[in-house]
Motif scaffolding. Structure first.
Motif, PDB file in Angstrom:
ATOM      1  N   ALA A 122       0.824  -1.214   0.000  1.00 11.98           N
ATOM      2  CA  ALA A 122       0.000   0.000   0.000  1.00 11.98           C
ATOM      3  C   ALA A 122       0.854   1.258   0.000  1.00 11.98           C
ATOM      4  CB  ALA A 122      -0.930  -0.006   1.209  1.00 11.98           C
ATOM      5  N   GLU A 123       2.005   1.199   0.660  1.00 17.15           N
ATOM      6  CA  GLU A 123       2.894   2.362   0.710  1.00 17.15           C
ATOM      7  C   GLU A 123       3.606   2.581  -0.613  1.00 17.15           C
ATOM      8  OE1 GLU A 123       7.001   3.577   3.077  1.00 17.15           O
ATOM      9  OE2 GLU A 123       5.509   2.343   4.111  1.00 17.15           O
ATOM     10  N   ALA A 124       3.903   1.502  -1.323  1.00 22.42           N
ATOM     11  CA  ALA A 124       4.657   1.602  -2.574  1.00 22.42           C
ATOM     12  C   ALA A 124       3.790   2.039  -3.746  1.00 22.42           C
ATOM     13  CB  ALA A 124       5.316   0.268  -2.900  1.00 22.42           C
ATOM     14  N   ALA A 125       2.482   1.789  -3.659  1.00 25.71           N
ATOM     15  CA  ALA A 125       1.581   2.054  -4.783  1.00 25.71           C
ATOM     16  C   ALA A 125       1.640   3.515  -5.208  1.00 25.71           C
ATOM     17  CB  ALA A 125       0.157   1.676  -4.405  1.00 25.71           C
ATOM     18  N   GLY A 126       2.015   3.738  -6.454  1.00 21.70           N
ATOM     19  CA  GLY A 126       2.081   5.086  -6.996  1.00 21.70           C
ATOM     20  C   GLY A 126       3.201   5.949  -6.462  1.00 21.70           C
ATOM     21  N   ALA A 127       4.101   5.344  -5.657  1.00 21.16           N
ATOM     22  CA  ALA A 127       5.138   6.145  -5.000  1.00 21.16           C
ATOM     23  C   ALA A 127       6.557   5.695  -5.330  1.00 21.16           C
ATOM     24  CB  ALA A 127       4.937   6.116  -3.486  1.00 21.16           C
ATOM     25  N   PHE A 128       6.791   4.376  -5.456  1.00 22.49           N
ATOM     26  CA  PHE A 128       8.146   3.862  -5.635  1.00 22.49           C
ATOM     27  C   PHE A 128       8.227   2.959  -6.859  1.00 22.49           C
ATOM     28  CE2 PHE A 128       7.851   4.009  -0.816  1.00 22.49           C
ATOM     29  CZ  PHE A 128       8.467   5.235  -0.714  1.00 22.49           C
ATOM     30  N   GLY A 129       9.448   2.853  -7.395  1.00 21.21           N
ATOM     31  CA  GLY A 129       9.712   1.822  -8.379  1.00 21.21           C
ATOM     32  C   GLY A 129       9.740   0.467  -7.692  1.00 21.21           C
ATOM     33  N   VAL A 130       9.126  -0.538  -8.316  1.00 17.99           N
ATOM     34  CA  VAL A 130       9.004  -1.861  -7.701  1.00 17.99           C
ATOM     35  C   VAL A 130       9.687  -2.891  -8.586  1.00 17.99           C
ATOM     36  CG1 VAL A 130       7.382  -3.647  -6.944  1.00 17.99           C
ATOM     37  CG2 VAL A 130       6.869  -1.242  -6.528  1.00 17.99           C
ATOM     38  N   PHE A 188      10.689  -4.624 -13.661  1.00 15.62           N
ATOM     39  CA  PHE A 188      10.736  -3.342 -12.956  1.00 15.62           C
ATOM     40  C   PHE A 188       9.576  -2.483 -13.433  1.00 15.62           C
ATOM     41  CE2 PHE A 188      11.820   1.050 -12.253  1.00 15.62           C
ATOM     42  CZ  PHE A 188      12.494   1.058 -11.044  1.00 15.62           C
ATOM     43  N   GLU A 189       8.833  -1.919 -12.481  1.00 10.99           N
ATOM     44  CA  GLU A 189       7.751  -0.985 -12.794  1.00 10.99           C
ATOM     45  C   GLU A 189       7.964   0.291 -11.995  1.00 10.99           C
ATOM     46  OE1 GLU A 189       3.600  -2.790 -13.631  1.00 10.99           O
ATOM     47  OE2 GLU A 189       4.419  -3.956 -11.975  1.00 10.99           O
ATOM     48  N   GLU A 190       7.854   1.420 -12.671  1.00 15.57           N
ATOM     49  CA  GLU A 190       8.032   2.711 -12.009  1.00 15.57           C
ATOM     50  C   GLU A 190       6.693   3.202 -11.464  1.00 15.57           C
ATOM     51  OE1 GLU A 190      10.114   6.279 -10.776  1.00 15.57           O
ATOM     52  OE2 GLU A 190      10.547   4.152 -11.055  1.00 15.57           O
ATOM     53  N   LEU A 207      -0.650  -0.879  -8.822  1.00 16.14           N
ATOM     54  CA  LEU A 207      -0.822  -2.169  -8.148  1.00 16.14           C
ATOM     55  C   LEU A 207       0.524  -2.893  -8.140  1.00 16.14           C
ATOM     56  CD1 LEU A 207      -4.205  -3.260  -9.780  1.00 16.14           C
ATOM     57  CD2 LEU A 207      -3.871  -2.371  -7.461  1.00 16.14           C
ATOM     58  N   PRO A 208       1.385  -2.602  -7.173  1.00 17.67           N
ATOM     59  CA  PRO A 208       2.711  -3.229  -7.136  1.00 17.67           C
ATOM     60  C   PRO A 208       2.624  -4.747  -6.986  1.00 17.67           C
ATOM     61  CG  PRO A 208       2.575  -1.349  -5.632  1.00 17.67           C
ATOM     62  CD  PRO A 208       1.178  -1.653  -6.071  1.00 17.67           C
ATOM     63  N   LYS A 209       3.538  -5.449  -7.622  1.00 18.68           N
ATOM     64  CA  LYS A 209       3.611  -6.901  -7.476  1.00 18.68           C
ATOM     65  C   LYS A 209       4.290  -7.248  -6.146  1.00 18.68           C
ATOM     66  CE  LYS A 209       3.628  -7.811 -12.436  1.00 18.68           C
ATOM     67  NZ  LYS A 209       4.342  -8.411 -13.587  1.00 18.68           N
ATOM     68  N   HIS A 210       3.619  -8.065  -5.361  1.00 19.24           N
ATOM     69  CA  HIS A 210       4.117  -8.381  -4.030  1.00 19.24           C
ATOM     70  C   HIS A 210       5.197  -9.453  -4.077  1.00 19.24           C
ATOM     71  CE1 HIS A 210       1.940 -12.210  -3.961  1.00 19.24           C
ATOM     72  NE2 HIS A 210       0.882 -11.559  -4.423  1.00 19.24           N
ATOM     73  N   LEU A 211       5.889  -9.631  -2.971  1.00 16.52           N
ATOM     74  CA  LEU A 211       6.898 -10.671  -2.853  1.00 16.52           C
ATOM     75  C   LEU A 211       6.234 -12.046  -2.878  1.00 16.52           C
ATOM     76  CD1 LEU A 211       9.044  -9.035  -0.027  1.00 16.52           C
ATOM     77  CD2 LEU A 211       9.696  -9.278  -2.422  1.00 16.52           C
ATOM     78  N   SER A 217      12.575   0.157  -5.077  1.00 18.42           N
ATOM     79  CA  SER A 217      13.859   0.806  -5.336  1.00 18.42           C
ATOM     80  C   SER A 217      14.031   2.011  -4.421  1.00 18.42           C
ATOM     81  CB  SER A 217      13.940   1.258  -6.793  1.00 18.42           C
ATOM     82  OG  SER A 217      15.041   2.123  -6.997  1.00 18.42           O
ATOM     83  N   MET A 218      15.223   2.174  -3.869  1.00 17.49           N
ATOM     84  CA  MET A 218      15.556   3.318  -3.042  1.00 17.49           C
ATOM     85  C   MET A 218      16.048   4.504  -3.869  1.00 17.49           C
ATOM     86  SD  MET A 218      17.596   1.238  -0.048  1.00 17.49           S
ATOM     87  CE  MET A 218      18.121   2.713   0.821  1.00 17.49           C
ATOM     88  N   GLY A 219      16.173   4.305  -5.183  1.00 13.64           N
ATOM     89  CA  GLY A 219      16.719   5.368  -6.023  1.00 13.64           C
ATOM     90  C   GLY A 219      18.228   5.466  -5.934  1.00 13.64           C
ATOM     91  N   ASN A 220      18.878   4.406  -5.438  1.00 14.05           N
ATOM     92  CA  ASN A 220      20.334   4.346  -5.340  1.00 14.05           C
ATOM     93  C   ASN A 220      20.843   3.236  -6.253  1.00 14.05           C
ATOM     94  OD1 ASN A 220      20.099   6.273  -3.345  1.00 14.05           O
ATOM     95  ND2 ASN A 220      20.400   4.859  -1.651  1.00 14.05           N
ATOM     96  N   TYR A 221      21.808   3.574  -7.125  1.00 12.43           N
ATOM     97  CA  TYR A 221      22.281   2.619  -8.114  1.00 12.43           C
ATOM     98  C   TYR A 221      23.811   2.604  -8.157  1.00 12.43           C
ATOM     99  CZ  TYR A 221      17.672   4.260  -9.735  1.00 12.43           C
ATOM    100  OH  TYR A 221      16.357   4.667  -9.800  1.00 12.43           O
ATOM    101  N   VAL A 222      24.356   1.438  -8.541  1.00 11.73           N
ATOM    102  CA  VAL A 222      25.778   1.329  -8.857  1.00 11.73           C
ATOM    103  C   VAL A 222      25.905   0.826 -10.294  1.00 11.73           C
ATOM    104  CG1 VAL A 222      27.989   0.257  -8.311  1.00 11.73           C
ATOM    105  CG2 VAL A 222      26.411   0.839  -6.471  1.00 11.73           C
ATOM    106  N   PHE A 223      26.732   1.495 -11.088  1.00  7.38           N
ATOM    107  CA  PHE A 223      26.997   1.103 -12.473  1.00  7.38           C
ATOM    108  C   PHE A 223      28.491   0.883 -12.660  1.00  7.38           C
ATOM    109  CE2 PHE A 223      23.006   3.363 -13.158  1.00  7.38           C
ATOM    110  CZ  PHE A 223      22.401   2.687 -14.215  1.00  7.38           C
TER     111      PHE A 223
END
Length: 422
Positions: A168-176, A188-190, A194-198, A208-214
């Motif tokens: 519920a917290e991730a819906a419309g707010a975070f990349g999943v 990956f969905e931005e 309706l986020p896909k659950h574990l 996603s926390m918005g933190n990446y390593v490349f």
């Protein structure tokens, strides 16, 4: 991990250049970001949000950092220069400001990916093996060395730092993200509705926390491809990650505990309610975010100020503060403060009561005021006898903003005072 030694970790951090994306407006904070970018918002009595990713970098051993700025960045740039401008380039360390300067096009930064693309020449000059891209508007403690080690061990082209959050917290707010049993990202969905659950927990998902390593050269290749795609929004979440997960090695790094094996703390203080709540959490005897840990200090800039003072001990006028954070330069003069966070140089005058509130710097609450469940922006002068937070209809009538959960935001402009405090 091939070699978990401190030398191995220090080599990884030394070979890394960090980009902190700090240009966001933070529109859900409404008037609180009218004169400042979201990463420049005050937090925790003496800090600004940008101090947390910067402190994580320095504490993790990453000493080459670029801070990307854009929206109303004056206070952010001033803060970074004052608090973080002492690093020596000659020693291989620096915290540099990277404003939108139209180096590669006539446009300002068009998105998170474009912000990095427009600074590729600066990154290339640093000759890093890895580029770490960090969101500049979240509050958390994290040892990035663990993220880098996991990236190197997996042989990934890109690694996404993730956190388990309620659906519920991730819906419309975070990349999943969706992952397999090795944490390789399969989908990956931005900000899905309706986020896909574990698989093993229908109530939670991996966000996603918005933190990446490349790997550096891989990052440059993808940014160049994206820059030539006229359909792209120039965004890592919307464009880069979905375009590479099928053909390249992209892994998730679950952030479950901090450097000291404490439960992971991460807050997106992107709304008035979440900003207020995160500050209130600090008042607990054992807060989820420990600002007093000498092993992982949160660095910042703060001018030299006198200590806080509490005056008058009369029966009808006693200066006291209970279950609160009070910063330097504050004077509680015959007033009562309960469960509140007071930033520097706040004045609470006689017979006033302040409860469950976040008071930003340089605020004056004059006599006989009653304030609760409020956020008072920097420089507010609250007139004598003012009541805030007790009657929301009256609060709205006076032009104050009332959040969904009943937190009242008051700014100088709402009080008829000259605006512009950063």
């Amino acid at each position: 991990m091939p070699n978990p030694s401190p030398r191995y970790i220090s080599n990884l951090t030394r070979d890394t250049y960090a980009i902190i994306l700090a240009g966001g407006r933070g529109s859900r904070l409404h008037e609180l970001t009218e004169w400042r970018a979201k990463p420049s918002i005050y937090f925790g009595g003496k800090f600004r949000i940008i101090d947390f990713p910067l402190s994580n970098c320095i504490n993790s051993g990453i000493r080459r950092v670029g801070v990307v700025t854009q929206y109303k960045s004056h206070s952010l740039i001033r803060h970074v220069m004052r608090g973080w401008g002492h690093f020596k380039k000659e020693l291989g360390e620096s915290v540099e400001i990277l404003p939108a300067s139209q180096r590669h096009s006539e446009n300002w930064y068009q998105g998170t990916a474009d912000a990095v693309f427009q600074n590729m020449d600066i990154i290339r000059h640093e000759l890093p093996k890895y580029v770490m891209i960090l969101s500049g508007d979240h509050v958390y403690r994290m040892d990035y060395a663990g993220l880098l080690a996991a990236h190197a061990e997996s042989g990934a082209d890109m690694t996404v730092s993730c956190l388990e959050v309620p659906v519920a917290e991730a819906a419309g707010a975070f990349g999943v993200v969706e992952v397999d049993d090795t944490n390789q990202i399969l989908g990956f969905e931005e900000k899905p509705a309706l986020p896909k659950h574990l698989p093993d927990n229908p109530e939670s998902c991996l966000a996603s926390m918005g933190n990446y390593v490349f790997n550096t050269e891989f990052l440059f290749e993808q940014l160049k491809k994206d820059a030539m795609n006229e359909e792209s929004d120039r965004d890592f979440g919307k464009d880069i990650i979905p375009s590479i997960i099928k053909e390249h090695k992209v892994f998730a790094y679950p952030f479950c505990c901090d450097f000291d094996n404490e439960k992971a703390y991460w807050r997106d203080v992107g709304t008035l309610d979440s900003f207020w709540q995160a500050n209130m959490e600090l008042l607990s005897p054992t807060p989820p975010l420990n600002l007093y840990d000498e092993k992982w200090p949160i660095w910042t800039y703060q001018e030299q100020l006198p200590p806080a003072k509490f005056v008058f001990d009369d029966d009808d006028r006693r200066g006291m503060t209970l279950d609160s954070i009070v910063s330097g330069g504050c004077i509680i003069s015959g007033a009562t403060v309960r469960r509140s966070v007071l930033f520097n140089e706040v004045r609470i005058c006689s017979y006033s009561v302040v409860e469950d509130s976040v008071i930003l710097p340089d605020v004056v609450v004059q006599r006989h005021c009653k304030i609760k469940n409020a956020i008072l922006d920097r420089g507010c002068i609250i007139p004598e006898g003012t009541v805030i937070g007790y009657d929301h209809a009256h609060d709205r009538k006076r032009g104050f903003r009332v959040s969904e959960k009943g937190i009242v935001l008051v700014t100088r402009d709402m009080l008829g005072l000259p605006a512009g405090y950063e």
